[in-house]
Design a protein around this motif. Structure first.
Motif, PDB file in Angstrom:
ATOM      1  N   LEU A 121       0.954  -1.276  -0.070  1.00  0.00           N
ATOM      2  CA  LEU A 121       0.076   0.192  -0.110  1.00  0.00           C
ATOM      3  C   LEU A 121       0.856   1.231   0.093  1.00  0.00           C
ATOM      4  N   ASP A 122       2.074   1.093   0.280  1.00  0.00           N
ATOM      5  CA  ASP A 122       3.111   2.370   0.303  1.00  0.00           C
ATOM      6  C   ASP A 122       3.561   2.685  -0.853  1.00  0.00           C
ATOM      7  N   ALA A 129       3.890  -2.746 -10.156  1.00  0.00           N
ATOM      8  CA  ALA A 129       3.982  -3.713 -11.357  1.00  0.00           C
ATOM      9  C   ALA A 129       5.154  -3.790 -12.003  1.00  0.00           C
ATOM     10  N   ILE A 130       5.899  -2.612 -12.114  1.00  0.00           N
ATOM     11  CA  ILE A 130       7.255  -2.621 -12.918  1.00  0.00           C
ATOM     12  C   ILE A 130       8.368  -3.475 -11.847  1.00  0.00           C
ATOM     13  N   ALA A 131       8.391  -3.154 -10.749  1.00  0.00           N
ATOM     14  CA  ALA A 131       9.174  -4.001 -10.028  1.00  0.00           C
ATOM     15  C   ALA A 131       9.005  -5.645 -10.049  1.00  0.00           C
ATOM     16  N   CYS A 132       7.809  -6.118  -9.998  1.00  0.00           N
ATOM     17  CA  CYS A 132       7.508  -7.428 -10.291  1.00  0.00           C
ATOM     18  C   CYS A 132       7.917  -7.898 -11.438  1.00  0.00           C
ATOM     19  N   LYS A 165      15.366   4.963  -9.532  1.00  0.00           N
ATOM     20  CA  LYS A 165      16.274   3.479  -9.658  1.00  0.00           C
ATOM     21  C   LYS A 165      16.425   3.003  -8.237  1.00  0.00           C
ATOM     22  N   ASP A 166      16.696   3.851  -7.188  1.00  0.00           N
ATOM     23  CA  ASP A 166      16.507   3.535  -5.795  1.00  0.00           C
ATOM     24  C   ASP A 166      15.231   3.040  -5.249  1.00  0.00           C
ATOM     25  N   ARG A 167      14.091   3.881  -5.688  1.00  0.00           N
ATOM     26  CA  ARG A 167      13.061   3.387  -5.326  1.00  0.00           C
ATOM     27  C   ARG A 167      12.500   1.990  -5.980  1.00  0.00           C
ATOM     28  N   HIS A 168      12.754   1.914  -7.292  1.00  0.00           N
ATOM     29  CA  HIS A 168      12.653   0.562  -7.924  1.00  0.00           C
ATOM     30  C   HIS A 168      13.306  -0.543  -7.046  1.00  0.00           C
ATOM     31  N   GLU A 170      14.223  -0.429  -4.146  1.00  0.00           N
ATOM     32  CA  GLU A 170      13.520  -0.729  -2.649  1.00  0.00           C
ATOM     33  C   GLU A 170      12.131  -1.698  -2.838  1.00  0.00           C
ATOM     34  N   ILE A 171      11.267  -1.383  -3.976  1.00  0.00           N
ATOM     35  CA  ILE A 171      10.404  -2.054  -4.130  1.00  0.00           C
ATOM     36  C   ILE A 171      10.641  -3.714  -4.265  1.00  0.00           C
ATOM     37  N   MET A 172      11.466  -3.948  -5.356  1.00  0.00           N
ATOM     38  CA  MET A 172      11.941  -5.304  -5.388  1.00  0.00           C
ATOM     39  C   MET A 172      12.373  -5.797  -4.177  1.00  0.00           C
ATOM     40  N   GLU A 173      13.069  -5.341  -3.212  1.00  0.00           N
ATOM     41  CA  GLU A 173      13.618  -5.470  -2.094  1.00  0.00           C
ATOM     42  C   GLU A 173      12.368  -6.003  -1.148  1.00  0.00           C
ATOM     43  N   LYS A 174      11.400  -5.294  -1.186  1.00  0.00           N
ATOM     44  CA  LYS A 174      10.072  -5.474  -0.519  1.00  0.00           C
ATOM     45  C   LYS A 174       9.369  -6.875  -0.955  1.00  0.00           C
ATOM     46  N   VAL A 175       9.295  -7.002  -2.222  1.00  0.00           N
ATOM     47  CA  VAL A 175       8.700  -8.196  -2.749  1.00  0.00           C
ATOM     48  C   VAL A 175       9.714  -9.281  -2.145  1.00  0.00           C
TER      49      VAL A 175
END
Length: 186
Positions: A121-122, A129-132, A165-168, A170-175
Motif C-alpha cells: 500500500l506504500d 507492477a514494474i518491480a514485479c 532507480k533507488d525506489r525501484h 526498494e520495491i523489489m527488495e520488499k517483494v
C-alpha cells in the motif's frame, strides 16, 4: 498481537466489499452464510443474543479493517498496469523469446505474493507492477532488445517516468522480503 477469528474477518470483508462496489449485501445474509459455514446443516440463525453479538462483531471488524486499510478502499490495483506492460513487452521481445520464459506468470506470482505484505500500500501501483516484472526478467536473465545499460535511462522509463532507480530497487527488495518471512501459525 491480537488474534482475530478468521470467519469474522471474512464475513466483515464480504460486507465491506459489497459496500465499496455499490452492491451492498444485507448483513443478515452475511451472518447466515457465516453461521451456516461454521455450523453445517443448521438453518438460519434466529434473531436473538447470538445474532446480535455476531452482527456487532461484524460491524466492529469492519471498522478495524477500514483503519488497517487507512480508509482507502477505492484503490487502483497494479494488475491492470502489469497487464498493459506485459502485453507491450510481448511485442517488444517477439513471440519466440516471450514464450521461452514464463515472464508474465512469474511477474503475476510475485505480485500475488506481495499482496501478503502491507507495504504494498506504500507504493504506486505502476511502480509495483514494474518491480514485479523486473524481478521476473532478472530471474530468467531476459534482456530487452534496444535497451542500452546506462545510468540515465532504465527499460521501464518507457512505461513510467517518475520511478527512480533507488525506489525501484526498494520495491523489489520488499517483494523479495515476502519470501523470507516465516509463515504465521494459527
Amino acid at each position: 498481537m491480537f488474534v482475530y477469528e478468521r470467519f469474522l474477518i471474512a464475513a466483515s470483508t464480504l460486507y465491506l466489499a459489497g459496500k465499496v462496489k455499490d452492491d451492498p449485501l444485507k448483513i443478515r445474509d452475511i451472518i447466515n452464510v457465516a453461521h451456516n459455514t461454521l455450523h453445517r446443516g443448521n438453518g438460519p440463525l434466529e434473531i436473538g443474543d447470538e445474532y446480535w453479538n455476531m452482527r456487532d462483531a461484524i460491524v466492529q471488524a469492519e471498522l478495524l479493517i477500514m483503519r488497517v486499510l487507512k480508509f482507502e478502499v477505492s484503490i487502483t490495483h497494479p494488475h491492470k498496469f502489469m497487464l498493459h506492460y506485459l502485453k507491450s513487452m510481448e511485442g517488444w521481445l517477439g513471440r519466440d523469446q516471450w514464450n521461452a520464459a514464463p515472464i508474465a506468470r512469474t511477474a503475476a506470482a510475485f505480485l500475488q505474493d506481495f499482496h501478503h505484505d502491507p507495504s504494498i500500500l506504500d507504493y504506486a501501483p505502476q511502480h509495483v507492477a514494474i518491480a514485479c516484472i523486473s524481478l521476473a526478467l532478472q530471474c530468467y536473465g531476459v534482456r530487452l532488445p534496444l535497451i542500452e545499460d546506462n545510468d540515465d535511462e532504465a527499460w521501464y522509463s518507457v512505461f513510467v517516468k517518475d520511478l527512480q532507480k533507488d525506489r525501484h530497487w526498494e520495491i523489489m527488495e520488499k517483494v523479495m522480503e515476502v519470501y523470507n518471512k516465516e509463515p504465521e501459525t494459527s
